[in-house]
Write a protein that holds these residues in place. Structure first.
Motif, PDB file in Angstrom:
ATOM      1  N   LEU A 113       2.430   1.732  -3.530  1.00 38.52           N
ATOM      2  CA  LEU A 113       1.434   2.177  -4.495  1.00 38.52           C
ATOM      3  C   LEU A 113       1.046   3.634  -4.242  1.00 38.52           C
ATOM      4  CD1 LEU A 113      -0.956  -0.915  -4.738  1.00 38.52           C
ATOM      5  CD2 LEU A 113       0.701  -0.144  -6.434  1.00 38.52           C
ATOM      6  N   ALA A 114       0.868   3.992  -2.979  1.00 40.96           N
ATOM      7  CA  ALA A 114       0.471   5.366  -2.653  1.00 40.96           C
ATOM      8  C   ALA A 114       1.542   6.370  -3.050  1.00 40.96           C
ATOM      9  CB  ALA A 114       0.174   5.473  -1.159  1.00 40.96           C
ATOM     10  N   ALA A 123       0.053   9.887 -10.114  1.00 48.01           N
ATOM     11  CA  ALA A 123      -1.195   9.483 -10.759  1.00 48.01           C
ATOM     12  C   ALA A 123      -0.975   9.001 -12.189  1.00 48.01           C
ATOM     13  CB  ALA A 123      -2.191  10.641 -10.739  1.00 48.01           C
ATOM     14  N   THR A 163      -5.002   1.452 -10.839  1.00 48.31           N
ATOM     15  CA  THR A 163      -4.381   0.166 -10.501  1.00 48.31           C
ATOM     16  C   THR A 163      -5.276  -0.977 -10.987  1.00 48.31           C
ATOM     17  OG1 THR A 163      -3.313   1.079  -8.542  1.00 48.31           O
ATOM     18  CG2 THR A 163      -3.566  -1.314  -8.630  1.00 48.31           C
ATOM     19  N   ALA A 205      -7.979   1.177  -3.666  1.00 47.51           N
ATOM     20  CA  ALA A 205      -7.710   2.457  -3.016  1.00 47.51           C
ATOM     21  C   ALA A 205      -6.823   3.364  -3.849  1.00 47.51           C
ATOM     22  CB  ALA A 205      -7.056   2.217  -1.650  1.00 47.51           C
ATOM     23  N   ARG A 206      -6.219   2.824  -4.890  1.00 50.09           N
ATOM     24  CA  ARG A 206      -5.303   3.630  -5.706  1.00 50.09           C
ATOM     25  C   ARG A 206      -5.801   3.663  -7.151  1.00 50.09           C
ATOM     26  NH1 ARG A 206      -1.631   3.723 -10.230  1.00 50.09           N
ATOM     27  NH2 ARG A 206      -0.275   5.501  -9.830  1.00 50.09           N
ATOM     28  N   ALA A 255       0.824  -1.202   0.000  1.00 45.79           N
ATOM     29  CA  ALA A 255       0.000   0.000   0.000  1.00 45.79           C
ATOM     30  C   ALA A 255       0.862   1.258   0.000  1.00 45.79           C
ATOM     31  CB  ALA A 255      -0.925  -0.017   1.212  1.00 45.79           C
TER      32      ALA A 255
END
Length: 349
Positions: free
Chosen positions: A241-242, A246, A290, A286-287, A238
């Motif tokens: 990825l965060a 973008a 993805t 959440a991303r 996580a």
């Protein structure tokens, strides 16, 4: 007076001997250190000879950091040996990118996260980041950081000067010698400059009967009532990825284990896998941008014994099929052949 003089002479002789001994020891050590530092076997030191370096160390944890910081690449694959056969040249064509495949043999989730962090530190806006998910990402319990294979943490930090305190050892000297031979074209690199290598036997020697002997389901514990699983490595995924901008396309995929290795219904392994799959699905959702594709399912790929050398490692032709499936999943397309289930489509791309 004569007694004092005679007693001091042996002491002075010993002092001269020790000075000479230290000198003779220091000179070879200094030469060896200078050789290692100038050759820079792993291409990670700030000051070294401006020559092309090859991947000479079998342990990818040493070889891949140099590739991770190479500006020629804008995309990356990380994973274990189950992702190593994804050929960067094919991925380049499918995704319109320049891939490095940095999948490590038996790499823990923590090690994979360190390598991905290094790549993104050197490439702040990668085009595509691809992560192959297998049992290392679904281990429950305390976080397992390392394996018996050495991991050079100094290569993965932000201070390359630290390396000068790490290279005076027999292993570094040996690898510097290999690198020098590679520079002179007298030795072959371990991996390609994009990290890729076909580590399997020649496919022409494939023995279906022998391979089938390994495709036997392992023993499994029965399902438990309300089991609790913890996946501390998921926080690493996580976090990585965060940290991506973008514009980066992230593609996560559960690798295509042969059905004999996939969790069987009614077992604790199935419960663990379902919990892992659900948790990673939440992370992917959440991303934005993805995609999460699940190839670890009974499918035309995983049911066919002749697609595999062993329960984890598929043949070259399947690697090419997997790459095509990943490109389709990255565009949000379901698998027409049933090779994968698209758990999370790439919303936002």
């Amino acid at each position: 007076m004569s007694s004092s003089t005679s007693s001091s002479e042996p002491t002075a002789a010993w002092a001269r001997f020790l000075r000479l001994l230290l000198l003779f020891a220091a000179v070879p050590a200094a030469i060896a250190y200078a050789f290692i530092a100038l050759v820079d076997p792993w291409g990670m030191l700030p000051l070294s000879l401006p020559l092309r370096r090859e991947t000479v160390t079998t342990n990818q944890r040493f070889s891949y950091p140099m590739i991770a910081q190479d500006p020629r690449f804008d995309s990356v694959v990380v994973g274990t040996s189950t992702s190593r056969l994804l050929r960067p040249a094919q991925l380049d064509e499918l995704f319109g990118a320049r891939f490095a495949n940095l999948s490590m043999n038996s790499g823990t989730a923590w090690e994979q996260a360190q390598l991905l962090a290094l790549f993104t530190r050197r490439h702040p806006a990668p085009r595509v980041v691809m992560v192959g998910l297998d049992k290392e990402w679904c281990e429950s319990g305390p976080l397992r950081r390392l394996t018996p294979r050495p991991f050079p943490e100094w290569m993965y930090g932000g201070n390359p000067w630290r390396g000068y305190g790490e290279i005076l050892n027999p292993f570094a000297a040996e690898e510097a010698g290999k690198q020098a031979l590679a520079m002179l074209r007298l030795a072959r690199p371990r991996y390609g400059r994009d990290g890729y290598a076909d580590f399997l036997p020649n496919d022409a020697r494939y023995d279906a009967a022998r391979a089938a002997q390994s495709l036997v389901p392992p023993p499994a514990a029965p399902a438990a009532a309300d089991p609790a699983f913890e996946f501390p490595q998921h926080a690493l995924l996580a976090e990585r990825l965060a940290a991506l901008p973008a514009v980066t396309r992230a593609v996560l995929f559960f690798v295509p284990y042969h059905v004999s290795l996939q969790p069987r219904p009614g077992t604790l392994d199935e419960q663990r896998m379902e919990a892992c799959r659900a948790a990673i699905t939440r992370i992917a959702k959440a991303r934005p941008g993805t995609a999460l594709a699940d190839f670890m399912i009974p499918s035309p790929i995983t049911r066919e014994d002749t697609h595999y050398w062993d329960p984890q490692h598929y043949r070259i032709g399947i690697a090419e099929r997997l790459a095509r499936g990943l490109a389709a999943a990255a565009e949000g397309h379901p698998s027409a052949e049933g090779d994968y289930v698209l758990l999370v489509p790439p919303v936002g791309h």
